[in-house]
Design a protein around this motif. Structure first.
Motif, PDB file in Angstrom:
ATOM      1  N   PHE A 239       0.798  -1.219   0.000  1.00 34.74           N
ATOM      2  CA  PHE A 239       0.000   0.000   0.000  1.00 34.74           C
ATOM      3  C   PHE A 239       0.835   1.275   0.000  1.00 34.74           C
ATOM      4  O   PHE A 239       0.278   2.367  -0.038  1.00 34.74           O
ATOM      5  CB  PHE A 239      -0.943   0.012   1.208  1.00 34.74           C
ATOM      6  N   SER A 240       2.156   1.154   0.065  1.00 33.22           N
ATOM      7  CA  SER A 240       2.972   2.368   0.132  1.00 33.22           C
ATOM      8  C   SER A 240       4.292   2.167  -0.608  1.00 33.22           C
ATOM      9  O   SER A 240       4.929   1.118  -0.490  1.00 33.22           O
ATOM     10  CB  SER A 240       3.265   2.732   1.599  1.00 33.22           C
ATOM     11  N   ASN A 241       4.696   3.182  -1.370  1.00 28.43           N
ATOM     12  CA  ASN A 241       6.018   3.172  -1.997  1.00 28.43           C
ATOM     13  C   ASN A 241       6.964   4.132  -1.284  1.00 28.43           C
ATOM     14  O   ASN A 241       8.055   4.413  -1.763  1.00 28.43           O
ATOM     15  CB  ASN A 241       5.923   3.540  -3.481  1.00 28.43           C
ATOM     16  N   LYS A 242       6.549   4.597  -0.117  1.00 32.11           N
ATOM     17  CA  LYS A 242       7.381   5.551   0.620  1.00 32.11           C
ATOM     18  C   LYS A 242       8.713   4.968   1.062  1.00 32.11           C
ATOM     19  O   LYS A 242       9.708   5.700   1.124  1.00 32.11           O
ATOM     20  CB  LYS A 242       6.605   6.087   1.829  1.00 32.11           C
ATOM     21  N   PRO A 243       8.795   3.650   1.406  1.00 31.60           N
ATOM     22  CA  PRO A 243      10.122   3.104   1.737  1.00 31.60           C
ATOM     23  C   PRO A 243      11.156   3.325   0.640  1.00 31.60           C
ATOM     24  O   PRO A 243      12.338   3.542   0.927  1.00 31.60           O
ATOM     25  CB  PRO A 243       9.833   1.606   1.945  1.00 31.60           C
ATOM     26  N   LEU A 244      10.722   3.280  -0.638  1.00 33.68           N
ATOM     27  CA  LEU A 244      11.653   3.551  -1.734  1.00 33.68           C
ATOM     28  C   LEU A 244      12.136   4.997  -1.683  1.00 33.68           C
ATOM     29  O   LEU A 244      13.330   5.274  -1.885  1.00 33.68           O
ATOM     30  CB  LEU A 244      10.974   3.267  -3.069  1.00 33.68           C
ATOM     31  N   MET A 245      11.227   5.923  -1.388  1.00 32.08           N
ATOM     32  CA  MET A 245      11.613   7.332  -1.276  1.00 32.08           C
ATOM     33  C   MET A 245      12.530   7.559  -0.081  1.00 32.08           C
ATOM     34  O   MET A 245      13.476   8.359  -0.146  1.00 32.08           O
ATOM     35  CB  MET A 245      10.356   8.195  -1.159  1.00 32.08           C
ATOM     36  N   LEU A 246      12.281   6.852   1.018  1.00 29.86           N
ATOM     37  CA  LEU A 246      13.145   6.988   2.200  1.00 29.86           C
ATOM     38  C   LEU A 246      14.547   6.484   1.895  1.00 29.86           C
ATOM     39  O   LEU A 246      15.537   7.054   2.380  1.00 29.86           O
ATOM     40  CB  LEU A 246      12.539   6.217   3.372  1.00 29.86           C
ATOM     41  N   MET A 247      14.664   5.416   1.082  1.00 31.32           N
ATOM     42  CA  MET A 247      15.979   4.921   0.694  1.00 31.32           C
ATOM     43  C   MET A 247      16.727   5.959  -0.138  1.00 31.32           C
ATOM     44  O   MET A 247      17.932   6.156   0.030  1.00 31.32           O
ATOM     45  CB  MET A 247      15.839   3.620  -0.088  1.00 31.32           C
ATOM     46  N   VAL A 248      16.003   6.625  -1.040  1.00 28.20           N
ATOM     47  CA  VAL A 248      16.628   7.663  -1.860  1.00 28.20           C
ATOM     48  C   VAL A 248      17.137   8.802  -0.973  1.00 28.20           C
ATOM     49  O   VAL A 248      18.262   9.292  -1.136  1.00 28.20           O
ATOM     50  CB  VAL A 248      15.630   8.203  -2.906  1.00 28.20           C
ATOM     51  N   ARG A 249      16.310   9.216  -0.010  1.00 26.40           N
ATOM     52  CA  ARG A 249      16.707  10.308   0.884  1.00 26.40           C
ATOM     53  C   ARG A 249      17.922   9.921   1.729  1.00 26.40           C
ATOM     54  O   ARG A 249      18.836  10.721   1.927  1.00 26.40           O
ATOM     55  CB  ARG A 249      15.534  10.673   1.788  1.00 26.40           C
ATOM     56  N   LEU A 250      17.911   8.674   2.233  1.00 23.11           N
ATOM     57  CA  LEU A 250      19.047   8.217   3.022  1.00 23.11           C
ATOM     58  C   LEU A 250      20.309   8.169   2.173  1.00 23.11           C
ATOM     59  O   LEU A 250      21.396   8.539   2.639  1.00 23.11           O
ATOM     60  CB  LEU A 250      18.749   6.830   3.603  1.00 23.11           C
ATOM     61  N   GLY A 251      20.166   7.726   0.924  1.00 24.71           N
ATOM     62  CA  GLY A 251      21.307   7.707   0.025  1.00 24.71           C
ATOM     63  C   GLY A 251      21.868   9.101  -0.215  1.00 24.71           C
ATOM     64  O   GLY A 251      23.091   9.306  -0.253  1.00 24.71           O
TER      65      GLY A 251
END
Length: 305
Positions: free
Chosen positions: A220-232
């Motif tokens: 239900f969420s693709n936010k973990p992918l965005m969080l990985m980008v931000r962490l990177g």
């Protein structure tokens, strides 16, 4: 038809007869035109035998038998597919959801609401389970930018237009409370009494709950992918400044031999992050692969009435 009551059944053999009797006592004063839909989710107990016997003696009892265990929310979906009532009640079969609360839910719906959910203010569940539920809904709300109430589960009354909208959703991961909130419509909740489990233990082990929570989040969420980008990005920025610091120190003569520890730490840190990112990305790709197979979310072995 006025009412349909949809009940997923798994290891509910000890409560089904009492549940049916109490439901009839509660619903009959509201309307004589109702149906009780019992969905056997591959229970290892004699749930289906009890459902079959009740259905033989009362045509208002509808039975659905899965070919195996698919899960509670898929059993709810199967019941909703055949429900004919103007108002549809969804509840569990272990009597923790009290049938007597249905009259209160229906009364509230007549104030102009399309759906009324039951708010379990004093949940009669284990403390760890309640804390896990609260944590999950907080995390899920954060990842989906929504707000969910962990005291609300499946129990509630829903107008047929709400259920019709939900049935149109083709999500492979079915979670009834989340899908209901997504479709919208005018809704509210009322406080209800939540009973203790009368027999046995919940079919949801902590391992099952963790797996279900993980599947829900990535579905239900693709936010973990965005969080990985931000962490990177953050790590890249920190690495840039660390590199500037080491170059400056080297030019000033403070570093004669590059530190072995800093190199090893950097390798382990970045390697771990890369593997983590690839793992999360692989999970999302796996969900896409599962969806591309387009398998049915459940298989019905037989129906009664």
């Amino acid at each position: 038809m006025k009412f349909s009551i949809v009940i997923p059944c798994y290891k509910s053999s000890n409560t089904l007869i009492e549940l049916k009797n109490r439901l009839i006592d509660v619903i009959t004063p509201l309307s004589a035109d109702f149906e009780i839909i019992l969905v056997n989710d591959g229970s290892p107990d004699d749930d289906w035998e009890i459902i079959s016997n009740m259905a033989k003696n009362d045509s208002r009892i509808k039975g659905i038998n899965f070919s195996r265990n698919f899960g509670q929310h898929y059993a709810i979906s199967a019941g909703l597919e055949i429900a004919k009532g103007e108002w549809i009640v969804v509840m569990d079969g272990d009597l923790q959801d009290r049938p007597e609360e249905i009259a209160n839910l229906y009364k509230k719906s007549q104030e102009g609401y399309d759906l009324v959910t039951a708010k379990r203010v004093l949940r009669k569940d284990a403390y760890i389970k309640k804390m896990f539920s609260k944590l999950f809904y907080w995390l899920f709300g954060y990842l989906t930018n929504t707000k969910y109430d962990n005291t609300v589960a499946n129990f509630g009354i829903y107008h047929q237009k709400v259920i019709h909208a939900l049935i149109q959703m083709k999500d492979k991961i079915r979670v009834f409370p989340i899908l209901i909130q997504w479709v919208g419509f005018k809704g509210t909740s009322i406080e209800v009494v939540h009973n203790k489990r009368q027999n046995g233990v919940s079919a949801y082990t902590y391992k099952t709950l963790f797996t279900l929570a993980f599947d829900i989040i990535v579905s239900f969420s693709n936010k973990p992918l965005m969080l990985m980008v931000r962490l990177g990005i953050v790590i890249s920025i920190l690495s840039f400044f660390v590199g500037i610091y080491y170059i400056y120190s080297y030019l000033e003569g403070e570093i004669l031999i590059l530190g072995f520890a800093s190199i090893i730490i950097s390798i382990w840190l970045l390697s771990g992050l890369i593997i983590l990112f690839l793992g999360v990305l692989g999970i999302y790709l796996g969900k896409v692969f599962d969806a591309s197979k387009d398998r049915p979310t459940y298989i019905i072995k037989e129906k009664l009435n």
